[in-house]
Design a protein around this motif. Structure first.
Motif, PDB file in Angstrom:
ATOM      1  N   ASN A 115       0.811  -1.208   0.000  1.00 50.73           N
ATOM      2  CA  ASN A 115       0.000   0.000   0.000  1.00 50.73           C
ATOM      3  C   ASN A 115       0.852   1.269   0.000  1.00 50.73           C
ATOM      4  OD1 ASN A 115      -2.438   1.365  -0.019  1.00 50.73           O
ATOM      5  ND2 ASN A 115      -2.560   1.455   2.198  1.00 50.73           N
ATOM      6  N   PHE A 116       1.901   1.292  -0.836  1.00 52.56           N
ATOM      7  CA  PHE A 116       2.761   2.463  -0.946  1.00 52.56           C
ATOM      8  C   PHE A 116       2.658   3.023  -2.348  1.00 52.56           C
ATOM      9  CE2 PHE A 116       5.021  -0.343   2.145  1.00 52.56           C
ATOM     10  CZ  PHE A 116       4.715   0.389   3.277  1.00 52.56           C
ATOM     11  N   ARG A 117       3.105   4.289  -2.518  1.00 57.39           N
ATOM     12  CA  ARG A 117       2.971   4.958  -3.815  1.00 57.39           C
ATOM     13  C   ARG A 117       3.831   6.215  -3.829  1.00 57.39           C
ATOM     14  NH1 ARG A 117      -0.924   5.935  -0.276  1.00 57.39           N
ATOM     15  NH2 ARG A 117      -1.818   7.992  -0.038  1.00 57.39           N
ATOM     16  N   PHE A 118       3.919   6.838  -4.991  1.00 54.93           N
ATOM     17  CA  PHE A 118       4.449   8.192  -5.108  1.00 54.93           C
ATOM     18  C   PHE A 118       3.321   9.145  -4.733  1.00 54.93           C
ATOM     19  CE2 PHE A 118       7.292   6.097  -8.154  1.00 54.93           C
ATOM     20  CZ  PHE A 118       8.518   6.653  -7.804  1.00 54.93           C
ATOM     21  N   ILE A 119       3.618  10.141  -3.906  1.00 60.00           N
ATOM     22  CA  ILE A 119       2.625  11.139  -3.538  1.00 60.00           C
ATOM     23  C   ILE A 119       3.127  12.507  -4.004  1.00 60.00           C
ATOM     24  CG2 ILE A 119       1.411  12.303  -1.659  1.00 60.00           C
ATOM     25  CD1 ILE A 119       1.578   9.696  -0.067  1.00 60.00           C
ATOM     26  N   LEU A 120       2.352  13.125  -4.878  1.00 55.31           N
ATOM     27  CA  LEU A 120       2.630  14.466  -5.369  1.00 55.31           C
ATOM     28  C   LEU A 120       1.450  15.317  -4.938  1.00 55.31           C
ATOM     29  CD1 LEU A 120       3.712  12.250  -7.509  1.00 55.31           C
ATOM     30  CD2 LEU A 120       4.070  14.213  -8.964  1.00 55.31           C
ATOM     31  N   ALA A 121       1.622  16.147  -3.933  1.00 55.65           N
ATOM     32  CA  ALA A 121       0.499  16.915  -3.400  1.00 55.65           C
ATOM     33  C   ALA A 121       0.936  18.330  -3.055  1.00 55.65           C
ATOM     34  CB  ALA A 121      -0.076  16.235  -2.159  1.00 55.65           C
ATOM     35  N   GLY A 122       0.188  19.296  -3.585  1.00 55.58           N
ATOM     36  CA  GLY A 122       0.449  20.683  -3.235  1.00 55.58           C
ATOM     37  C   GLY A 122       0.230  20.907  -1.748  1.00 55.58           C
ATOM     38  N   GLU A 123       0.748  22.026  -1.278  1.00 53.85           N
ATOM     39  CA  GLU A 123       0.625  22.370   0.149  1.00 53.85           C
ATOM     40  C   GLU A 123      -0.012  23.744   0.298  1.00 53.85           C
ATOM     41  OE1 GLU A 123       4.608  22.141   1.639  1.00 53.85           O
ATOM     42  OE2 GLU A 123       4.600  19.952   1.666  1.00 53.85           O
ATOM     43  N   ASN A 124      -0.576  23.967   1.478  1.00 53.87           N
ATOM     44  CA  ASN A 124      -1.183  25.258   1.815  1.00 53.87           C
ATOM     45  C   ASN A 124      -2.207  25.679   0.758  1.00 53.87           C
ATOM     46  OD1 ASN A 124       0.565  25.414   4.084  1.00 53.87           O
ATOM     47  ND2 ASN A 124       2.163  26.211   2.757  1.00 53.87           N
ATOM     48  N   ILE A 125      -3.043  24.732   0.348  1.00 51.29           N
ATOM     49  CA  ILE A 125      -4.039  25.010  -0.678  1.00 51.29           C
ATOM     50  C   ILE A 125      -5.181  25.834  -0.067  1.00 51.29           C
ATOM     51  CG2 ILE A 125      -5.642  24.003  -2.340  1.00 51.29           C
ATOM     52  CD1 ILE A 125      -2.615  23.589  -2.973  1.00 51.29           C
ATOM     53  N   TYR A 126      -5.484  26.933  -0.717  1.00 54.50           N
ATOM     54  CA  TYR A 126      -6.511  27.872  -0.247  1.00 54.50           C
ATOM     55  C   TYR A 126      -7.628  27.944  -1.288  1.00 54.50           C
ATOM     56  CZ  TYR A 126      -8.474  32.173   1.764  1.00 54.50           C
ATOM     57  OH  TYR A 126      -9.296  33.098   2.342  1.00 54.50           O
ATOM     58  N   THR A 127      -8.867  27.822  -0.848  1.00 50.29           N
ATOM     59  CA  THR A 127     -10.003  27.803  -1.783  1.00 50.29           C
ATOM     60  C   THR A 127     -11.174  28.669  -1.317  1.00 50.29           C
ATOM     61  OG1 THR A 127     -10.949  25.853  -0.699  1.00 50.29           O
ATOM     62  CG2 THR A 127      -9.449  25.448  -2.543  1.00 50.29           C
ATOM     63  N   THR A 128     -10.997  29.450  -0.282  1.00 49.17           N
ATOM     64  CA  THR A 128     -12.100  30.227   0.290  1.00 49.17           C
ATOM     65  C   THR A 128     -12.572  31.328  -0.662  1.00 49.17           C
ATOM     66  OG1 THR A 128     -11.309  29.794   2.524  1.00 49.17           O
ATOM     67  CG2 THR A 128     -12.786  31.664   2.258  1.00 49.17           C
ATOM     68  N   GLY A 129     -13.878  31.457  -0.816  1.00 52.61           N
ATOM     69  CA  GLY A 129     -14.458  32.495  -1.648  1.00 52.61           C
ATOM     70  C   GLY A 129     -14.488  32.100  -3.115  1.00 52.61           C
ATOM     71  N   THR A 130     -14.686  33.105  -3.957  1.00 49.35           N
ATOM     72  CA  THR A 130     -14.741  32.893  -5.406  1.00 49.35           C
ATOM     73  C   THR A 130     -13.891  33.960  -6.096  1.00 49.35           C
ATOM     74  OG1 THR A 130     -16.707  34.274  -5.645  1.00 49.35           O
ATOM     75  CG2 THR A 130     -17.060  31.894  -5.326  1.00 49.35           C
ATOM     76  N   VAL A 131     -13.672  33.768  -7.407  1.00 45.74           N
ATOM     77  CA  VAL A 131     -12.845  34.708  -8.169  1.00 45.74           C
ATOM     78  C   VAL A 131     -13.551  35.158  -9.438  1.00 45.74           C
ATOM     79  CG1 VAL A 131     -10.657  33.807  -7.301  1.00 45.74           C
ATOM     80  CG2 VAL A 131     -11.637  32.857  -9.398  1.00 45.74           C
ATOM     81  N   SER A 132     -13.087  36.304  -9.928  1.00 46.14           N
ATOM     82  CA  SER A 132     -13.543  36.832 -11.214  1.00 46.14           C
ATOM     83  C   SER A 132     -12.325  37.351 -11.967  1.00 46.14           C
ATOM     84  CB  SER A 132     -14.542  37.975 -11.022  1.00 46.14           C
ATOM     85  OG  SER A 132     -15.694  37.509 -10.351  1.00 46.14           O
ATOM     86  N   ILE A 133     -12.311  37.133 -13.277  1.00 48.52           N
ATOM     87  CA  ILE A 133     -11.277  37.676 -14.153  1.00 48.52           C
ATOM     88  C   ILE A 133     -11.819  37.595 -15.581  1.00 48.52           C
ATOM     89  CG2 ILE A 133     -10.069  35.459 -14.348  1.00 48.52           C
ATOM     90  CD1 ILE A 133      -7.417  37.101 -14.575  1.00 48.52           C
TER      91      ILE A 133
END
Length: 172
Positions: free
Chosen positions: A53-71
């Protein structure tokens, strides 16, 4: 993992994997912002066998998703109900807009991010996003990866930009 950690300390690198079967006894974690190439000799003779049950783990850190965006275009992303100044985001992190990552050049307010390159997608209004320190520029070449029984797969990737898998065989 020691070779991966050395690459991180150097700001990236190439990990050359000799012919033979290599059996890591734990997950191999690829850090954010560290370009790494895993380069085998030949996809039939260079084998990484997780044997469990092992693998390569590629995971971003300090992911922020609060609110919405416009552009609509240009380089200014406007947030709604965001608190980007206190979010932990910094210049050099990236923001995911309309199926593409954009490098953050500056955070000028709780609701304003400036991206390094011009936004090229469809206009966004009230859209969801992801921002943080992501894994980028990782390459797996000339390998067989086998034996991972993880339900996440042999390569578990979240918040990743520029992942190249070339001449790699996956075997259960």
């Amino acid at each position: 993992q020691e070779a991966i950690d050395r690459c991180e300390a150097q700001g990236g690198g190439i990990i050359r994997i000799n012919d033979g079967t290599h059996s890591p006894g734990k997950n191999l974690i690829i850090p954010p912002k560290t370009p790494i190439q895993f380069l085998g000799v030949n996809m039939t003779t260079t084998i990484i066998d997780f044997a469990g049950n092992f693998r390569f783990i590629l995971a971003g850190e300090n992911i922020y998703t609060t609110g919405t965006v416009s552009i609509t275009s240009g380089t200014t992303v406007t947030g709604s109900s965001t608190a980007w100044l206190s979010s932990g985001l910094v210049a050099g992190d990236e923001i995911f807009l309309d199926s593409r990552w954009y490098k953050i050049a500056a955070i000028t307010g709780d609701t304003t991010i400036i991206v390094q390159e011009g936004y090229g997608g469809s206009a966004l209004s009230g859209a969801t996003y992801r921002a943080g320190s992501i894994v980028r520029d990782v390459e797996f070449t000339e390998l067989t990866i086998k034996g991972s029984t993880s339900t996440s797969g042999a390569i578990d990737a979240d918040d990743v930009r520029n992942l190249l898998i070339e001449d790699v065989t996956f075997v259960q």
